[in-house]
Design a protein around this motif. Structure first.
Motif, PDB file in Angstrom:
ATOM      1  N   ASP A 171       1.097  -1.351  -0.245  1.00  0.00           N
ATOM      2  CA  ASP A 171      -0.240   0.032   0.036  1.00  0.00           C
ATOM      3  C   ASP A 171       1.182   1.544  -0.172  1.00  0.00           C
ATOM      4  O   ASP A 171       0.356   2.147  -0.363  1.00  0.00           O
ATOM      5  CB  ASP A 171      -0.838  -0.405   1.490  1.00  0.00           C
ATOM      6  CG  ASP A 171      -2.470  -1.038   1.210  1.00  0.00           C
ATOM      7  OD1 ASP A 171      -1.849  -1.449   0.112  1.00  0.00           O
ATOM      8  OD2 ASP A 171      -1.976  -1.590   2.425  1.00  0.00           O
ATOM      9  N   SER A 225      -3.514  15.938   5.735  1.00  0.00           N
ATOM     10  CA  SER A 225      -3.409  14.233   5.780  1.00  0.00           C
ATOM     11  C   SER A 225      -3.719  14.126   6.945  1.00  0.00           C
ATOM     12  O   SER A 225      -4.429  12.810   7.017  1.00  0.00           O
ATOM     13  CB  SER A 225      -1.925  13.690   5.350  1.00  0.00           C
ATOM     14  OG  SER A 225      -2.018  14.933   3.918  1.00  0.00           O
ATOM     15  N   THR A 229      -7.199  11.333   8.351  1.00  0.00           N
ATOM     16  CA  THR A 229      -7.036  10.169   9.247  1.00  0.00           C
ATOM     17  C   THR A 229      -8.521  10.193  10.578  1.00  0.00           C
ATOM     18  O   THR A 229      -8.384   9.043  10.181  1.00  0.00           O
ATOM     19  CB  THR A 229      -5.469   9.666   9.440  1.00  0.00           C
ATOM     20  OG1 THR A 229      -5.272  11.088  10.828  1.00  0.00           O
ATOM     21  CG2 THR A 229      -4.288   9.999   8.717  1.00  0.00           C
ATOM     22  N   LEU A 233     -11.306   6.448   7.164  1.00  0.00           N
ATOM     23  CA  LEU A 233     -11.859   6.129   5.561  1.00  0.00           C
ATOM     24  C   LEU A 233     -11.884   4.399   5.642  1.00  0.00           C
ATOM     25  O   LEU A 233     -10.975   4.387   5.785  1.00  0.00           O
ATOM     26  CB  LEU A 233     -10.515   6.851   4.618  1.00  0.00           C
ATOM     27  CG  LEU A 233     -10.381   8.006   5.061  1.00  0.00           C
ATOM     28  CD1 LEU A 233      -9.024   8.993   4.223  1.00  0.00           C
ATOM     29  CD2 LEU A 233     -11.788   8.963   4.629  1.00  0.00           C
ATOM     30  N   ASP A 234     -12.756   4.710   3.822  1.00  0.00           N
ATOM     31  CA  ASP A 234     -12.338   3.019   3.099  1.00  0.00           C
ATOM     32  C   ASP A 234     -10.894   2.317   3.074  1.00  0.00           C
ATOM     33  O   ASP A 234     -10.141   3.275   2.498  1.00  0.00           O
ATOM     34  CB  ASP A 234     -13.193   2.924   2.330  1.00  0.00           C
ATOM     35  CG  ASP A 234     -13.310   1.236   1.808  1.00  0.00           C
ATOM     36  OD1 ASP A 234     -12.753   0.125   2.502  1.00  0.00           O
ATOM     37  OD2 ASP A 234     -14.012   1.445   1.056  1.00  0.00           O
ATOM     38  N   GLN A 235     -10.156   1.457   4.447  1.00  0.00           N
ATOM     39  CA  GLN A 235      -9.139   0.570   3.909  1.00  0.00           C
ATOM     40  C   GLN A 235      -8.703   0.353   2.300  1.00  0.00           C
ATOM     41  O   GLN A 235      -7.710   0.305   2.000  1.00  0.00           O
ATOM     42  CB  GLN A 235      -8.641   0.138   4.847  1.00  0.00           C
ATOM     43  CG  GLN A 235      -8.831   0.798   6.449  1.00  0.00           C
ATOM     44  CD  GLN A 235      -8.242  -0.290   7.529  1.00  0.00           C
ATOM     45  OE1 GLN A 235      -7.270  -1.548   7.617  1.00  0.00           O
ATOM     46  NE2 GLN A 235      -8.197  -0.027   9.347  1.00  0.00           N
ATOM     47  N   ASP A 236      -9.463   0.000   1.853  1.00  0.00           N
ATOM     48  CA  ASP A 236      -9.361  -0.605   0.423  1.00  0.00           C
ATOM     49  C   ASP A 236      -9.466   0.445  -0.592  1.00  0.00           C
ATOM     50  O   ASP A 236      -9.964   0.428  -1.530  1.00  0.00           O
ATOM     51  CB  ASP A 236     -10.352  -1.274   0.617  1.00  0.00           C
ATOM     52  CG  ASP A 236     -10.240  -2.732   0.720  1.00  0.00           C
ATOM     53  OD1 ASP A 236      -9.038  -3.298   1.517  1.00  0.00           O
ATOM     54  OD2 ASP A 236     -11.138  -3.639   1.058  1.00  0.00           O
ATOM     55  N   TYR A 240      -8.494   6.641   0.937  1.00  0.00           N
ATOM     56  CA  TYR A 240      -7.033   6.538   2.583  1.00  0.00           C
ATOM     57  C   TYR A 240      -5.925   5.515   1.542  1.00  0.00           C
ATOM     58  O   TYR A 240      -4.688   6.173   2.535  1.00  0.00           O
ATOM     59  CB  TYR A 240      -7.931   4.538   3.408  1.00  0.00           C
ATOM     60  CG  TYR A 240      -6.792   4.049   3.604  1.00  0.00           C
ATOM     61  CD1 TYR A 240      -6.665   4.502   4.857  1.00  0.00           C
ATOM     62  CD2 TYR A 240      -6.186   3.132   3.414  1.00  0.00           C
ATOM     63  CE1 TYR A 240      -6.319   3.701   5.789  1.00  0.00           C
ATOM     64  CE2 TYR A 240      -4.998   2.606   4.559  1.00  0.00           C
ATOM     65  CZ  TYR A 240      -5.363   2.856   5.920  1.00  0.00           C
ATOM     66  OH  TYR A 240      -5.013   1.804   6.647  1.00  0.00           O
ATOM     67  N   VAL A 243      -3.743   9.534   1.415  1.00  0.00           N
ATOM     68  CA  VAL A 243      -3.134   9.816   2.367  1.00  0.00           C
ATOM     69  C   VAL A 243      -2.401   9.089   2.917  1.00  0.00           C
ATOM     70  O   VAL A 243      -1.279  10.256   3.734  1.00  0.00           O
ATOM     71  CB  VAL A 243      -4.537   9.973   3.193  1.00  0.00           C
ATOM     72  CG1 VAL A 243      -4.394  10.222   4.736  1.00  0.00           C
ATOM     73  CG2 VAL A 243      -6.228  10.631   2.831  1.00  0.00           C
ATOM     74  N   ASN A 244      -1.965   7.857   3.407  1.00  0.00           N
ATOM     75  CA  ASN A 244      -1.015   7.323   4.174  1.00  0.00           C
ATOM     76  C   ASN A 244      -0.181   7.710   2.970  1.00  0.00           C
ATOM     77  O   ASN A 244       1.014   7.850   3.824  1.00  0.00           O
ATOM     78  CB  ASN A 244      -1.894   5.978   4.657  1.00  0.00           C
ATOM     79  CG  ASN A 244      -2.081   5.461   5.311  1.00  0.00           C
ATOM     80  OD1 ASN A 244      -1.926   5.574   6.343  1.00  0.00           O
ATOM     81  ND2 ASN A 244      -4.128   5.867   5.402  1.00  0.00           N
TER      82      ASN A 244
END
Length: 315
Positions: A171, A225, A229, A233-236, A240, A243-244
């Motif tokens: 990711d 950013s 968090t 947010l939807d991790q998929d 997301y 932002v990460n």
């Protein structure tokens, strides 16, 4: 005369690049070192004649690479050439060292992305899936080794947690690409500065690390950013991941700013170099403690102009 010299330089530097590429491909022991040297011929040529002649050199080097090795090696000269041309063109236009570094990083990012796209659509190889498979195989092998040694076996829950943690690395692939590009740009630019200064009688060098100053706007990007968090947010989802990745990348830049301030503070106060060097060593040994502190220091330095305050106090 200038045209003749340009052709001679282009041919010579292309040959040098081909030799370095052959070493990188066929001598695995020193591949890592050679990879950092591959952009140097492009940097030198573009620093003398700008990007257009260097683009022709890149085309020639790519064709020769495909003919002398195989089509599999095509992404390598393109990736190294794009980054090298960006650095060399910036040198040609007499940009500052850090502006040159920024342009070179962009060039290498484009080149590394090209490698992923080329692998995906030409060879039908998904590098992200390959990385995930490699991680899973590594975990499975580790579990088998523990079994053979008679040690406690990993539970399914622990296995799932490890796989998820390794999955986070894929990711963060954009950040990994950006950091790799920055490292390639820095090392190749530094080597090129040394070579160009010696051969072309130019005084090219990086300013002291303590003088590095990032744009203040990065603080707002970091905090925006960080706030995002907290929205669950939807991790998929793409937001997301974006932002990460931005948070990780800007966080690394803030840490560099923090280290730069420590070096600046030690210099202004005429303190021993053991302080800044020790801070780097401690952060590497205990990143979960000191990395956040250094990052916070970088944010405060940018947001509140700590360097100006120290300079005023000295006066």
């Amino acid at each position: 005369m200038n045209q003749s010299r340009q052709l001679t330089d282009g041919a010579l530097l292309t040959v040098i690049f081909m030799i370095l590429m052959m070493i990188a491909i066929f001598v695995p022991v020193i591949t890592l070192i050679t990879v950092f040297l591959l952009p140097v011929p492009f940097i030198m040529f573009a620093s003398r004649y700008d990007w257009k002649p260097a683009a022709i050199m890149l085309i020639a080097a790519s064709i020769l690479s495909a003919l002398l090795t195989s089509i599999l090696s095509l992404p390598l000269p393109i990736a190294m050439g794009l980054g090298g041309i960006m650095v060399g063109s910036a040198i040609y236009h007499k940009l500052s060292a850090y502006e040159t570094l920024a342009r070179g990083t962009i060039g290498f990012v484009v080149g590394l992305v090209f490698i992923f796209v080329f692998s995906q659509y030409v060879f039908q190889v998904n590098l992200v899936n390959e990385l995930n498979n490699m991680f899973e195989q590594s975990i499975t092998m580790s579990r088998d080794v523990l079994d053979q040694l008679g040690m406690e076996k990993l539970t399914e829950e622990q296995m799932t947690m490890l796989i998820e943690q390794f999955g986070m690395l894929t990711d963060l692939l954009p950040v990994i690409i950006a950091i790799t590009a920055l490292l390639l740009a820095f090392v190749s630019q530094w080597v090129s500065y040394k070579v160009i200064s010696r051969l072309d009688n130019k005084q090219l060098q990086f300013p002291p690390f303590r003088m590095m100053q990032l744009p203040v706007s990065l603080i707002w990007i970091y905090f925006f950013s960080l706030i995002m968090t907290f929205f669950g947010l939807d991790q998929d989802g793409m937001i997301y991941l974006a932002v990460n990745n931005i948070l990780m990348l800007v966080g690394i830049l803030m840490a560099l700013q923090g280290f730069s301030f420590i070096f600046y503070y030690a210099h202004v106060k005429q303190m021993s170099k053991a302080l800044p060097i020790g801070s780097v060593v401690l952060t590497i040994i205990l990143p979960f403690i000191f990395l956040y502190l250094v990052r916070l220091l970088g944010i405060i330095d940018l947001g509140f102009s700590l360097r100006d305050r120290i300079s005023d106090d000295k006066k």
